[in-house]
Design a protein around this motif. Structure first.
Motif, short mmCIF file in Angstrom:
data_model
loop_
_atom_site.label_atom_id
_atom_site.label_comp_id
_atom_site.label_asym_id
_atom_site.label_seq_id
_atom_site.Cartn_x
_atom_site.Cartn_y
_atom_site.Cartn_z
N GLY A 65 1.06 -1.14 -0.08
CA GLY A 65 0.46 0.18 -0.33
C GLY A 65 0.88 0.96 -0.08
O GLY A 65 0.54 1.96 -0.16
N GLY B 242 1.39 3.73 -3.34
CA GLY B 242 0.12 5.45 -2.47
C GLY B 242 -1.28 4.79 -2.60
O GLY B 242 -1.79 5.58 -2.34
N GLN B 243 -1.25 2.82 -2.08
CA GLN B 243 -3.16 2.82 -1.80
C GLN B 243 -3.32 3.47 -0.59
O GLN B 243 -3.06 2.25 0.40
CB GLN B 243 -2.81 1.68 -2.13
CG GLN B 243 -2.39 1.24 -3.46
CD GLN B 243 -4.17 1.52 -5.18
OE1 GLN B 243 -4.68 2.11 -4.10
NE2 GLN B 243 -3.68 1.12 -6.31
N THR B 244 -3.86 4.54 -0.08
CA THR B 244 -3.92 4.79 1.75
C THR B 244 -5.22 4.08 2.31
O THR B 244 -5.00 3.30 3.02
CB THR B 244 -4.14 6.68 1.50
OG1 THR B 244 -4.80 6.36 0.39
CG2 THR B 244 -3.14 6.75 1.29
N ILE C 258 -3.91 0.50 2.56
CA ILE C 258 -3.03 0.35 4.32
C ILE C 258 -4.17 0.84 5.46
O ILE C 258 -4.22 0.26 6.44
CB ILE C 258 -1.92 1.86 4.49
CG1 ILE C 258 -1.40 1.88 3.17
CG2 ILE C 258 -1.52 1.92 5.62
CD1 ILE C 258 0.28 2.73 3.38
#
Lengths: 307, 310
Positions: free
Chosen positions: A265, A269-271, A274
Protein backbone atom coordinates in the motif's frame (compact mmCIF):
# COMPACT_ATOMS: atom_id res chain seq x y z
CA UNK A 1 8.48 0.23 40.99
CA UNK A 2 11.97 -0.63 39.92
CA UNK A 3 12.01 -3.89 38.03
CA UNK A 4 8.53 -4.40 36.75
CA UNK A 5 7.49 -0.89 35.78
CA UNK A 6 7.39 -1.73 32.10
CA UNK A 7 5.12 -4.67 32.61
CA UNK A 8 2.79 -3.04 35.09
CA UNK A 9 2.44 -0.03 32.87
CA UNK A 10 1.76 -2.22 29.88
CA UNK A 11 -0.67 -4.37 31.81
CA UNK A 12 -2.62 -1.40 33.04
CA UNK A 13 -2.83 -0.20 29.48
CA UNK A 14 -4.53 -3.06 27.86
CA UNK A 15 -6.66 -4.62 30.53
CA UNK A 16 -9.98 -2.85 30.40
CA UNK A 17 -11.75 -2.93 27.12
CA UNK A 18 -14.97 -3.32 29.05
CA UNK A 19 -17.80 -0.95 28.47
CA UNK A 20 -19.95 -0.45 31.50
CA UNK A 21 -23.38 1.15 31.16
CA UNK A 22 -21.98 4.43 32.47
CA UNK A 23 -19.38 4.61 29.72
CA UNK A 24 -21.60 3.94 26.70
CA UNK A 25 -22.84 7.51 26.37
CA UNK A 26 -19.44 9.23 26.80
CA UNK A 27 -17.78 6.77 24.42
CA UNK A 28 -20.47 7.32 21.80
CA UNK A 29 -20.16 11.09 22.19
CA UNK A 30 -16.37 11.09 21.91
CA UNK A 31 -16.59 8.65 19.00
CA UNK A 32 -19.01 10.93 17.16
CA UNK A 33 -16.76 13.93 17.72
CA UNK A 34 -13.77 11.96 16.44
CA UNK A 35 -15.73 10.95 13.33
CA UNK A 36 -16.69 14.56 12.62
CA UNK A 37 -13.06 15.66 13.10
CA UNK A 38 -11.97 12.88 10.75
CA UNK A 39 -14.37 13.99 7.98
CA UNK A 40 -13.31 17.63 8.42
CA UNK A 41 -9.64 16.61 8.35
CA UNK A 42 -10.32 14.67 5.15
CA UNK A 43 -11.70 17.83 3.54
CA UNK A 44 -8.71 19.86 4.70
CA UNK A 45 -6.05 17.32 3.72
CA UNK A 46 -7.55 16.21 0.41
CA UNK A 47 -8.74 19.69 -0.50
CA UNK A 48 -5.68 21.01 -2.36
CA UNK A 49 -5.52 18.07 -4.76
CA UNK A 50 -9.28 18.08 -5.32
CA UNK A 51 -9.22 21.82 -6.10
CA UNK A 52 -6.45 21.18 -8.60
CA UNK A 53 -8.40 18.40 -10.28
CA UNK A 54 -11.64 20.37 -10.39
CA UNK A 55 -9.93 23.47 -11.78
CA UNK A 56 -8.35 21.36 -14.47
CA UNK A 57 -11.85 20.22 -15.41
CA UNK A 58 -12.62 23.86 -16.12
CA UNK A 59 -16.27 23.67 -15.09
CA UNK A 60 -17.53 25.79 -12.20
CA UNK A 61 -18.34 23.81 -9.09
CA UNK A 62 -20.09 24.47 -5.79
CA UNK A 63 -19.03 23.61 -2.25
CA UNK A 64 -21.14 20.43 -2.09
CA UNK A 65 -19.40 18.98 -5.15
CA UNK A 66 -16.04 19.93 -3.70
CA UNK A 67 -16.73 18.25 -0.33
CA UNK A 68 -18.17 15.13 -1.94
CA UNK A 69 -15.06 14.91 -4.11
CA UNK A 70 -12.72 15.10 -1.10
CA UNK A 71 -14.53 12.15 0.44
CA UNK A 72 -14.38 10.01 -2.69
CA UNK A 73 -10.82 10.29 -3.98
CA UNK A 74 -9.09 7.33 -5.56
CA UNK A 75 -5.86 7.80 -3.59
CA UNK A 76 -6.74 10.25 -0.83
CA UNK A 77 -4.23 11.71 1.57
CA UNK A 78 -6.68 10.80 4.32
CA UNK A 79 -9.51 8.48 3.30
CA UNK A 80 -12.92 9.16 4.79
CA UNK A 81 -14.14 6.52 7.27
CA UNK A 82 -16.82 5.25 4.89
CA UNK A 83 -14.20 4.63 2.20
CA UNK A 84 -12.24 2.45 4.63
CA UNK A 85 -15.40 0.63 5.66
CA UNK A 86 -16.26 0.03 2.00
CA UNK A 87 -12.75 -1.26 1.27
CA UNK A 88 -12.98 -3.55 4.29
CA UNK A 89 -16.31 -4.86 3.09
CA UNK A 90 -14.99 -5.39 -0.45
CA UNK A 91 -11.89 -7.23 0.69
CA UNK A 92 -13.51 -9.42 3.34
CA UNK A 93 -17.13 -10.22 2.50
CA UNK A 94 -17.06 -9.70 -1.25
CA UNK A 95 -13.83 -11.56 -2.00
CA UNK A 96 -13.42 -15.34 -1.83
CA UNK A 97 -11.29 -16.23 1.17
CA UNK A 98 -8.47 -17.75 -0.89
CA UNK A 99 -8.11 -14.66 -3.09
CA UNK A 100 -4.80 -12.77 -2.97
CA UNK A 101 -6.73 -9.59 -2.31
CA UNK A 102 -8.81 -10.95 0.53
CA UNK A 103 -8.04 -9.35 3.87
CA UNK A 104 -9.39 -12.47 5.57
CA UNK A 105 -6.61 -14.43 3.90
CA UNK A 106 -3.90 -11.91 4.86
CA UNK A 107 -5.29 -11.55 8.36
CA UNK A 108 -5.25 -15.33 8.80
CA UNK A 109 -1.60 -15.52 7.70
CA UNK A 110 -0.59 -12.88 10.23
CA UNK A 111 -2.82 -14.25 12.97
CA UNK A 112 -1.49 -17.80 12.65
CA UNK A 113 2.10 -16.61 13.04
CA UNK A 114 1.13 -14.34 15.91
CA UNK A 115 -0.78 -17.08 17.73
CA UNK A 116 2.02 -19.62 17.27
CA UNK A 117 4.45 -17.09 18.74
CA UNK A 118 2.01 -16.21 21.49
CA UNK A 119 1.71 -19.84 22.60
CA UNK A 120 5.49 -20.31 22.43
CA UNK A 121 6.10 -17.08 24.37
CA UNK A 122 3.48 -17.94 26.98
CA UNK A 123 4.99 -21.37 27.65
CA UNK A 124 8.49 -19.86 27.81
CA UNK A 125 7.30 -17.07 30.10
CA UNK A 126 5.58 -19.46 32.51
CA UNK A 127 8.56 -21.85 32.61
CA UNK A 128 10.96 -18.94 33.26
CA UNK A 129 8.70 -17.58 35.99
CA UNK A 130 8.49 -20.95 37.73
CA UNK A 131 12.28 -21.24 37.61
CA UNK A 132 12.79 -17.71 38.88
CA UNK A 133 10.39 -18.13 41.77
CA UNK A 134 11.94 -21.41 42.92
CA UNK A 135 15.67 -20.93 42.26
CA UNK A 136 17.36 -17.92 43.86
CA UNK A 137 20.30 -18.06 41.44
CA UNK A 138 17.97 -17.74 38.46
CA UNK A 139 16.15 -14.86 40.15
CA UNK A 140 19.36 -12.96 40.73
CA UNK A 141 21.04 -13.71 37.41
CA UNK A 142 18.20 -13.88 34.91
CA UNK A 143 15.67 -11.37 36.17
CA UNK A 144 17.71 -8.19 35.48
CA UNK A 145 18.42 -9.41 31.96
CA UNK A 146 14.78 -10.17 31.28
CA UNK A 147 13.97 -6.57 32.13
CA UNK A 148 16.93 -5.31 30.12
CA UNK A 149 15.86 -7.43 27.15
CA UNK A 150 12.83 -5.21 26.71
CA UNK A 151 14.73 -1.95 26.59
CA UNK A 152 16.24 -3.30 23.37
CA UNK A 153 14.02 -2.26 20.47
CA UNK A 154 13.67 -5.84 19.28
CA UNK A 155 10.78 -4.93 17.05
CA UNK A 156 13.12 -2.78 15.03
CA UNK A 157 15.49 -5.64 14.31
CA UNK A 158 12.74 -8.15 13.58
CA UNK A 159 13.32 -7.95 9.80
CA UNK A 160 16.96 -8.89 10.27
CA UNK A 161 16.05 -11.92 12.30
CA UNK A 162 13.67 -12.95 9.55
CA UNK A 163 16.41 -12.61 6.93
CA UNK A 164 18.98 -14.49 9.01
CA UNK A 165 16.57 -17.32 9.76
CA UNK A 166 15.68 -17.37 6.08
CA UNK A 167 19.37 -18.02 5.30
CA UNK A 168 19.33 -21.22 7.30
CA UNK A 169 16.18 -22.34 5.58
CA UNK A 170 13.54 -21.19 8.02
CA UNK A 171 10.92 -19.22 6.13
CA UNK A 172 7.23 -18.52 6.34
CA UNK A 173 5.58 -18.83 9.69
CA UNK A 174 8.50 -19.81 11.95
CA UNK A 175 10.61 -16.61 11.92
CA UNK A 176 7.55 -14.45 12.48
CA UNK A 177 6.44 -16.69 15.33
CA UNK A 178 9.88 -16.42 16.95
CA UNK A 179 9.68 -12.63 16.98
CA UNK A 180 6.16 -12.76 18.37
CA UNK A 181 7.38 -15.18 21.03
CA UNK A 182 10.26 -12.89 22.01
CA UNK A 183 7.85 -10.01 22.47
CA UNK A 184 5.14 -11.94 24.27
CA UNK A 185 7.20 -13.92 26.78
CA UNK A 186 8.05 -10.79 28.76
CA UNK A 187 4.65 -9.68 30.09
CA UNK A 188 3.77 -13.29 30.82
CA UNK A 189 7.01 -13.96 32.70
CA UNK A 190 6.77 -10.76 34.76
CA UNK A 191 3.09 -11.27 35.54
CA UNK A 192 3.68 -14.87 36.56
CA UNK A 193 6.68 -14.04 38.76
CA UNK A 194 4.50 -11.51 40.55
CA UNK A 195 1.58 -13.90 40.69
CA UNK A 196 3.50 -16.93 41.93
CA UNK A 197 4.91 -14.72 44.69
CA UNK A 198 1.49 -13.27 45.51
CA UNK A 199 0.67 -15.74 48.34
CA UNK A 200 1.61 -14.05 51.62
CA UNK A 201 3.85 -15.65 54.26
CA UNK A 202 0.80 -16.58 56.34
CA UNK A 203 -0.62 -18.73 53.55
CA UNK A 204 2.78 -20.29 52.84
CA UNK A 205 3.14 -21.05 56.56
CA UNK A 206 -0.25 -22.70 56.55
CA UNK A 207 0.89 -24.97 53.72
CA UNK A 208 3.98 -25.77 55.76
CA UNK A 209 1.89 -26.74 58.78
CA UNK A 210 0.08 -29.17 56.48
CA UNK A 211 3.58 -30.46 55.62
CA UNK A 212 2.79 -29.83 51.96
CA UNK A 213 5.55 -30.59 49.48
CA UNK A 214 6.85 -27.92 47.11
CA UNK A 215 4.77 -29.42 44.31
CA UNK A 216 1.63 -29.38 46.42
CA UNK A 217 2.22 -25.79 47.51
CA UNK A 218 2.70 -24.92 43.86
CA UNK A 219 -0.39 -26.73 42.63
CA UNK A 220 -2.77 -25.72 45.37
CA UNK A 221 -1.56 -22.26 46.35
CA UNK A 222 0.92 -20.56 44.03
CA UNK A 223 -0.60 -21.51 40.67
CA UNK A 224 -4.20 -20.56 41.54
CA UNK A 225 -2.97 -17.33 43.11
CA UNK A 226 -1.08 -16.48 39.93
CA UNK A 227 -4.12 -16.72 37.67
CA UNK A 228 -5.27 -13.15 38.24
CA UNK A 229 -1.78 -11.99 37.22
CA UNK A 230 -1.49 -14.34 34.26
CA UNK A 231 -4.44 -13.02 32.28
CA UNK A 232 -3.49 -9.32 32.21
CA UNK A 233 -0.05 -10.47 31.05
CA UNK A 234 -1.60 -12.69 28.38
CA UNK A 235 -3.68 -9.81 27.03
CA UNK A 236 -0.61 -7.61 26.62
CA UNK A 237 1.26 -10.55 25.13
CA UNK A 238 -1.32 -11.28 22.46
CA UNK A 239 -1.43 -7.64 21.36
CA UNK A 240 2.39 -7.57 21.21
CA UNK A 241 2.55 -10.84 19.29
CA UNK A 242 0.32 -9.36 16.58
CA UNK A 243 2.54 -6.28 16.32
CA UNK A 244 5.57 -8.55 16.10
CA UNK A 245 4.11 -10.65 13.30
CA UNK A 246 3.10 -7.57 11.29
CA UNK A 247 6.52 -5.91 11.63
CA UNK A 248 8.25 -9.16 10.74
CA UNK A 249 6.41 -9.10 7.42
CA UNK A 250 7.60 -5.64 6.48
CA UNK A 251 10.90 -5.30 4.64
CA UNK A 252 11.44 -8.90 3.69
CA UNK A 253 9.23 -8.89 0.66
CA UNK A 254 6.63 -11.10 2.28
CA UNK A 255 3.90 -11.91 -0.20
CA UNK A 256 1.11 -12.33 2.29
CA UNK A 257 0.04 -11.02 5.65
CA UNK A 258 -1.17 -7.67 6.93
CA UNK A 259 2.40 -6.33 7.02
CA UNK A 260 2.83 -6.97 3.31
CA UNK A 261 -0.47 -5.17 2.66
CA UNK A 262 0.89 -2.16 4.57
CA UNK A 263 4.10 -2.23 2.57
CA UNK A 264 2.55 -2.67 -0.88
CA UNK A 265 0.00 0.00 0.00
CA UNK A 266 2.79 2.42 0.84
CA UNK A 267 4.68 1.60 -2.38
CA UNK A 268 1.72 2.25 -4.64
CA UNK A 269 0.14 5.06 -2.64
CA UNK A 270 -2.96 2.99 -1.95
CA UNK A 271 -3.88 4.75 1.27
CA UNK A 272 -7.28 3.12 1.53
CA UNK A 273 -5.59 -0.29 1.44
CA UNK A 274 -3.20 0.73 4.25
CA UNK A 275 -6.04 1.96 6.44
CA UNK A 276 -8.08 -1.16 5.79
CA UNK A 277 -5.14 -3.36 6.81
CA UNK A 278 -4.68 -1.26 9.95
CA UNK A 279 -8.34 -1.55 10.89
CA UNK A 280 -8.18 -5.30 10.26
CA UNK A 281 -5.17 -5.53 12.61
CA UNK A 282 -7.06 -3.56 15.23
CA UNK A 283 -10.09 -5.84 14.90
CA UNK A 284 -7.87 -8.92 15.31
CA UNK A 285 -6.19 -7.46 18.41
CA UNK A 286 -9.43 -6.45 20.06
CA UNK A 287 -11.02 -9.82 19.28
CA UNK A 288 -8.06 -11.74 20.69
CA UNK A 289 -8.14 -9.67 23.89
CA UNK A 290 -11.90 -10.18 24.11
CA UNK A 291 -11.52 -13.96 23.81
CA UNK A 292 -8.88 -13.92 26.56
CA UNK A 293 -11.24 -11.88 28.77
CA UNK A 294 -13.92 -14.52 28.25
CA UNK A 295 -11.50 -17.33 29.18
CA UNK A 296 -10.42 -15.35 32.23
CA UNK A 297 -14.03 -14.95 33.28
CA UNK A 298 -14.52 -18.71 32.83
CA UNK A 299 -11.45 -19.54 34.92
CA UNK A 300 -12.47 -17.14 37.68
CA UNK A 301 -16.04 -18.47 37.69
CA UNK A 302 -14.84 -22.08 37.77
CA UNK A 303 -12.90 -21.27 40.91
CA UNK A 304 -16.00 -19.80 42.47
CA UNK A 305 -14.72 -16.25 42.35
CA UNK A 306 -16.34 -13.06 41.19
CA UNK A 307 -15.15 -10.68 38.54
CA UNK B 1 33.75 -8.96 54.63
CA UNK B 2 34.28 -12.38 56.22
CA UNK B 3 35.03 -15.84 54.86
CA UNK B 4 31.92 -16.78 52.87
CA UNK B 5 31.62 -13.74 50.54
CA UNK B 6 35.37 -13.75 49.97
CA UNK B 7 35.21 -17.39 48.95
CA UNK B 8 32.30 -16.66 46.60
CA UNK B 9 34.32 -13.84 45.03
CA UNK B 10 37.23 -16.24 44.61
CA UNK B 11 35.02 -18.75 42.77
CA UNK B 12 33.76 -15.95 40.53
CA UNK B 13 37.34 -14.97 39.72
CA UNK B 14 38.13 -18.61 38.92
CA UNK B 15 35.13 -18.72 36.58
CA UNK B 16 36.33 -15.60 34.74
CA UNK B 17 39.84 -17.08 34.44
CA UNK B 18 38.38 -20.30 33.03
CA UNK B 19 36.33 -18.37 30.52
CA UNK B 20 39.38 -16.39 29.43
CA UNK B 21 41.36 -19.63 28.98
CA UNK B 22 38.58 -21.11 26.85
CA UNK B 23 38.53 -17.97 24.71
CA UNK B 24 42.24 -18.29 24.05
CA UNK B 25 41.85 -21.99 23.25
CA UNK B 26 39.03 -21.37 20.80
CA UNK B 27 40.83 -18.43 19.18
CA UNK B 28 43.97 -20.49 18.47
CA UNK B 29 41.94 -23.52 17.40
CA UNK B 30 43.31 -25.81 20.07
CA UNK B 31 41.06 -28.56 18.83
CA UNK B 32 37.44 -29.25 19.54
CA UNK B 33 37.76 -31.62 22.49
CA UNK B 34 40.06 -29.51 24.72
CA UNK B 35 38.09 -26.34 24.00
CA UNK B 36 34.80 -28.02 24.83
CA UNK B 37 36.21 -29.58 28.02
CA UNK B 38 37.60 -26.23 29.13
CA UNK B 39 34.34 -24.54 28.24
CA UNK B 40 32.19 -26.97 30.20
CA UNK B 41 34.51 -26.65 33.22
CA UNK B 42 34.35 -22.84 33.04
CA UNK B 43 30.57 -22.93 32.70
CA UNK B 44 30.24 -25.17 35.75
CA UNK B 45 32.45 -22.91 37.85
CA UNK B 46 30.50 -19.87 36.65
CA UNK B 47 27.20 -21.50 37.66
CA UNK B 48 28.70 -22.38 41.04
CA UNK B 49 29.93 -18.82 41.51
CA UNK B 50 26.51 -17.39 40.66
CA UNK B 51 24.69 -19.69 43.07
CA UNK B 52 27.21 -18.85 45.85
CA UNK B 53 26.96 -15.12 45.21
CA UNK B 54 23.15 -15.31 45.18
CA UNK B 55 23.16 -16.22 48.86
CA UNK B 56 24.57 -12.84 49.82
CA UNK B 57 22.33 -9.85 49.92
CA UNK B 58 24.62 -6.84 49.96
CA UNK B 59 25.03 -4.46 47.05
CA UNK B 60 28.18 -5.81 45.41
CA UNK B 61 26.84 -9.37 45.22
CA UNK B 62 23.52 -8.15 43.84
CA UNK B 63 25.37 -6.45 41.00
CA UNK B 64 27.93 -9.20 40.53
CA UNK B 65 25.46 -11.99 39.75
CA UNK B 66 23.76 -10.40 36.73
CA UNK B 67 27.12 -9.02 35.55
CA UNK B 68 28.68 -12.48 35.68
CA UNK B 69 25.63 -13.93 33.93
CA UNK B 70 25.84 -11.37 31.14
CA UNK B 71 29.58 -11.89 30.68
CA UNK B 72 29.07 -15.64 30.58
CA UNK B 73 26.39 -15.33 27.90
CA UNK B 74 28.64 -13.07 25.81
CA UNK B 75 31.50 -15.53 26.29
CA UNK B 76 29.30 -18.48 25.29
CA UNK B 77 28.29 -16.61 22.13
CA UNK B 78 31.94 -15.91 21.27
CA UNK B 79 33.18 -19.44 21.98
CA UNK B 80 30.37 -21.15 20.11
CA UNK B 81 30.68 -18.97 17.00
CA UNK B 82 34.48 -19.33 16.78
CA UNK B 83 34.71 -23.00 17.77
CA UNK B 84 32.04 -24.22 15.41
CA UNK B 85 32.96 -21.74 12.68
CA UNK B 86 29.45 -20.33 12.33
CA UNK B 87 29.31 -18.18 9.18
CA UNK B 88 29.38 -14.43 9.72
CA UNK B 89 26.19 -14.06 7.70
CA UNK B 90 24.23 -16.08 10.23
CA UNK B 91 25.65 -14.89 13.50
CA UNK B 92 28.83 -12.82 13.83
CA UNK B 93 30.89 -13.27 17.00
CA UNK B 94 30.82 -10.45 19.57
CA UNK B 95 34.44 -9.63 18.71
CA UNK B 96 33.52 -9.18 15.03
CA UNK B 97 30.62 -6.95 16.03
CA UNK B 98 32.97 -4.88 18.18
CA UNK B 99 35.37 -4.52 15.23
CA UNK B 100 32.51 -3.46 12.94
CA UNK B 101 31.34 -1.03 15.63
CA UNK B 102 34.73 0.69 15.78
CA UNK B 103 35.36 0.58 12.02
CA UNK B 104 31.97 2.17 11.25
CA UNK B 105 31.74 4.48 14.23
CA UNK B 106 31.37 7.59 12.05
CA UNK B 107 28.42 6.12 10.13
CA UNK B 108 26.85 4.78 13.31
CA UNK B 109 27.25 8.18 14.94
CA UNK B 110 25.50 9.89 12.02
CA UNK B 111 22.69 7.31 12.18
CA UNK B 112 22.35 7.89 15.91
CA UNK B 113 22.14 11.64 15.38
CA UNK B 114 19.47 11.26 12.69
CA UNK B 115 17.32 8.66 14.45
CA UNK B 116 17.78 9.30 18.14
CA UNK B 117 18.54 13.01 18.41
CA UNK B 118 16.55 14.35 15.46
CA UNK B 119 13.47 12.06 15.42
CA UNK B 120 13.12 10.14 18.66
CA UNK B 121 13.73 12.91 21.18
CA UNK B 122 11.43 15.54 19.58
CA UNK B 123 8.71 12.92 19.01
CA UNK B 124 9.05 11.62 22.54
CA UNK B 125 8.91 15.06 24.12
CA UNK B 126 5.92 16.12 21.99
CA UNK B 127 4.03 12.86 22.52
CA UNK B 128 4.59 12.68 26.27
CA UNK B 129 3.89 16.39 26.64
CA UNK B 130 0.65 16.16 24.66
CA UNK B 131 -0.51 13.11 26.63
CA UNK B 132 0.22 14.85 29.91
CA UNK B 133 -1.52 18.10 28.92
CA UNK B 134 -4.51 16.17 27.57
CA UNK B 135 -4.80 14.31 30.87
CA UNK B 136 -4.76 17.60 32.79
CA UNK B 137 -7.29 19.08 30.36
CA UNK B 138 -9.82 16.27 30.82
CA UNK B 139 -9.10 15.98 34.52
CA UNK B 140 -12.12 18.03 35.58
CA UNK B 141 -14.53 16.31 33.21
CA UNK B 142 -15.60 12.88 34.30
CA UNK B 143 -17.61 12.60 31.08
CA UNK B 144 -14.59 13.18 28.84
CA UNK B 145 -12.48 10.79 30.88
CA UNK B 146 -14.99 7.99 30.56
CA UNK B 147 -15.37 8.71 26.87
CA UNK B 148 -11.69 9.10 25.95
CA UNK B 149 -10.04 6.38 28.02
CA UNK B 150 -11.56 3.42 26.14
CA UNK B 151 -10.10 4.91 22.97
CA UNK B 152 -6.76 5.17 24.71
CA UNK B 153 -6.95 1.51 25.68
CA UNK B 154 -7.92 0.62 22.14
CA UNK B 155 -4.90 2.50 20.82
CA UNK B 156 -2.71 0.54 23.24
CA UNK B 157 -4.03 -2.76 21.92
CA UNK B 158 -3.76 -2.09 18.19
CA UNK B 159 -0.49 -2.07 16.25
CA UNK B 160 -0.08 1.71 16.14
CA UNK B 161 3.31 1.38 14.51
CA UNK B 162 1.41 0.45 11.33
CA UNK B 163 0.61 4.13 10.78
CA UNK B 164 4.27 4.60 9.83
CA UNK B 165 3.67 4.39 6.04
CA UNK B 166 0.85 6.93 6.29
CA UNK B 167 2.99 9.36 8.27
CA UNK B 168 5.82 9.00 5.75
CA UNK B 169 3.34 9.94 3.01
CA UNK B 170 2.07 12.94 4.95
CA UNK B 171 5.25 14.37 6.39
CA UNK B 172 7.92 13.25 3.94
CA UNK B 173 11.09 11.22 4.36
CA UNK B 174 12.91 13.26 6.97
CA UNK B 175 12.58 13.28 10.75
CA UNK B 176 9.13 14.91 10.82
CA UNK B 177 7.35 11.72 9.76
CA UNK B 178 9.27 9.66 12.34
CA UNK B 179 8.46 12.13 15.09
CA UNK B 180 4.80 11.99 14.05
CA UNK B 181 4.71 8.20 14.39
CA UNK B 182 6.34 8.49 17.81
CA UNK B 183 3.85 11.14 18.92
CA UNK B 184 0.91 8.89 18.05
CA UNK B 185 2.56 5.91 19.76
CA UNK B 186 3.42 7.70 23.00
CA UNK B 187 0.48 10.01 23.58
CA UNK B 188 -2.01 7.39 24.77
CA UNK B 189 0.18 5.55 27.30
CA UNK B 190 0.96 8.95 28.82
CA UNK B 191 -2.71 9.98 28.85
CA UNK B 192 -3.85 6.76 30.50
CA UNK B 193 -1.10 6.66 33.11
CA UNK B 194 -1.39 10.32 34.05
CA UNK B 195 -5.15 9.98 34.42
CA UNK B 196 -4.67 6.91 36.62
CA UNK B 197 -2.05 8.77 38.63
CA UNK B 198 -4.25 11.82 39.16
CA UNK B 199 -6.92 9.61 40.68
CA UNK B 200 -4.41 7.86 42.94
CA UNK B 201 -4.84 10.26 45.84
CA UNK B 202 -7.01 8.99 48.68
CA UNK B 203 -10.19 10.68 49.91
CA UNK B 204 -8.45 11.43 53.23
CA UNK B 205 -5.71 13.42 51.54
CA UNK B 206 -8.21 15.30 49.39
CA UNK B 207 -10.28 16.09 52.49
CA UNK B 208 -7.20 17.48 54.18
CA UNK B 209 -6.59 19.79 51.21
CA UNK B 210 -10.23 20.90 51.39
CA UNK B 211 -9.93 21.65 55.08
CA UNK B 212 -6.99 23.92 54.18
CA UNK B 213 -9.38 25.65 51.73
CA UNK B 214 -6.99 24.77 48.90
CA UNK B 215 -8.16 25.71 45.42
CA UNK B 216 -8.30 23.20 42.54
CA UNK B 217 -4.96 24.39 41.18
CA UNK B 218 -3.27 24.19 44.56
CA UNK B 219 -4.54 20.67 45.19
CA UNK B 220 -3.33 19.69 41.74
CA UNK B 221 0.16 21.10 42.10
CA UNK B 222 0.79 20.32 45.77
CA UNK B 223 -0.91 16.96 46.17
CA UNK B 224 -2.22 15.22 43.08
CA UNK B 225 0.63 15.80 40.63
CA UNK B 226 3.33 14.65 43.07
CA UNK B 227 1.19 11.60 43.88
CA UNK B 228 0.85 10.91 40.16
CA UNK B 229 4.62 10.98 39.58
CA UNK B 230 5.18 7.20 39.87
CA UNK B 231 2.51 6.62 37.21
CA UNK B 232 3.92 9.34 34.97
CA UNK B 233 7.38 7.78 35.20
CA UNK B 234 5.89 4.42 34.30
CA UNK B 235 4.61 5.96 31.09
CA UNK B 236 7.89 7.80 30.47
CA UNK B 237 9.84 4.55 30.72
CA UNK B 238 7.42 2.57 28.60
CA UNK B 239 7.39 5.36 26.01
CA UNK B 240 11.18 5.53 25.83
CA UNK B 241 11.22 2.03 24.37
CA UNK B 242 8.18 2.64 22.19
CA UNK B 243 9.70 5.82 20.78
CA UNK B 244 12.90 4.08 19.73
CA UNK B 245 10.92 1.30 18.06
CA UNK B 246 8.67 3.80 16.30
CA UNK B 247 11.61 5.83 15.05
CA UNK B 248 13.45 2.82 13.64
CA UNK B 249 10.41 1.09 12.13
CA UNK B 250 9.22 4.29 10.45
CA UNK B 251 12.56 4.45 8.63
CA UNK B 252 11.78 1.15 6.93
CA UNK B 253 9.15 3.01 4.91
CA UNK B 254 11.38 5.69 3.52
CA UNK B 255 14.14 7.91 4.82
CA UNK B 256 17.03 10.08 3.75
CA UNK B 257 20.05 7.81 3.36
CA UNK B 258 20.95 7.97 7.02
CA UNK B 259 19.40 6.57 10.19
CA UNK B 260 19.40 3.40 12.23
CA UNK B 261 16.35 1.87 10.55
CA UNK B 262 17.77 2.67 7.12
CA UNK B 263 21.13 1.14 8.13
CA UNK B 264 19.48 -2.06 9.34
CA UNK B 265 17.38 -2.57 6.23
CA UNK B 266 20.15 -1.77 3.71
CA UNK B 267 22.95 -3.68 5.42
CA UNK B 268 20.71 -6.72 5.79
CA UNK B 269 20.13 -6.60 2.06
CA UNK B 270 23.91 -6.32 1.48
CA UNK B 271 24.56 -9.19 3.91
CA UNK B 272 26.77 -7.06 6.17
CA UNK B 273 25.27 -8.64 9.25
CA UNK B 274 28.07 -7.42 11.54
CA UNK B 275 27.19 -3.78 10.83
CA UNK B 276 23.55 -4.60 11.48
CA UNK B 277 24.49 -6.05 14.86
CA UNK B 278 26.61 -2.99 15.60
CA UNK B 279 23.55 -0.82 14.86
CA UNK B 280 21.50 -3.04 17.14
CA UNK B 281 24.12 -2.55 19.83
CA UNK B 282 23.75 1.23 19.42
CA UNK B 283 19.97 0.90 19.68
CA UNK B 284 20.21 -1.35 22.72
CA UNK B 285 22.69 0.97 24.41
CA UNK B 286 20.60 4.07 23.78
CA UNK B 287 17.45 2.24 24.92
CA UNK B 288 19.06 1.02 28.13
CA UNK B 289 20.71 4.39 28.78
CA UNK B 290 17.44 6.32 28.43
CA UNK B 291 15.78 3.81 30.73
CA UNK B 292 18.61 4.19 33.23
CA UNK B 293 18.52 8.00 33.15
CA UNK B 294 14.75 7.95 33.64
CA UNK B 295 15.17 5.58 36.59
CA UNK B 296 17.66 7.94 38.22
CA UNK B 297 15.40 10.96 37.69
CA UNK B 298 12.50 8.94 39.05
CA UNK B 299 14.44 8.08 42.18
CA UNK B 300 15.27 11.74 42.68
CA UNK B 301 11.68 12.93 42.24
CA UNK B 302 9.71 10.15 43.91
CA UNK B 303 12.12 9.24 46.70
CA UNK B 304 9.17 9.24 49.10
CA UNK B 305 7.45 6.32 47.37
CA UNK B 306 7.23 3.09 49.44
CA UNK B 307 9.11 1.06 46.81
CA UNK B 308 12.21 3.24 47.25
CA UNK B 309 12.16 3.40 51.04
CA UNK B 310 14.45 1.04 52.83
Amino acid sequence: MTDDTLATAAIRLSSPLRFGASTVLPVMAVGMVLLVIWYLAAIALNGPRVTEALNRGGQPYDNATFIAATWAMERPVLPAPHQIALELWNTTIDKPVDSKRSLVFHGAVTLSAALAGFVLGTVLGIVLAIGIVHVTTLDRSLMPWIVASQTVPILAIAPMIVVVLGNIGLTGLVPKAIISAYLSFFPVALGMVKGLRAPDPLQLDLMRTYSATRTQTFNKLRWPAAMSFLFPGLKVAVALSLVGAIIAELPTGAQSGLGSRLLSGSYYGQTVQIWAALVMAAILAVTAIGVLSLIERGVVMARGGRL
Amino acid sequence: MSGAPARAALVAAAALAGELLTLVASEFQAGLAPTLLLGIAALTIAALAMSRLSRHDHGAARLAVPALFGLTMLWLWQVITTTFGIPKILLPAPSEIAVAFIANSATLGADFMQTFVRSVIPGYVMGCGAGFLLAIAIDRSNFLQRGLLPFGNLAAAVPVVGIAPIMVMWFGFDWESKAAVIVVMTVFPMLINTTAGLSATSAMELDLMRSYAARYGQTLVKLRLPAAMPYIFNALKLNSTLALIGGIVAEFFGTPIVGMGFRISTEVARMNIDIVWATIAVAALSGSLSYGVLSIVERATTFWHPSFRK
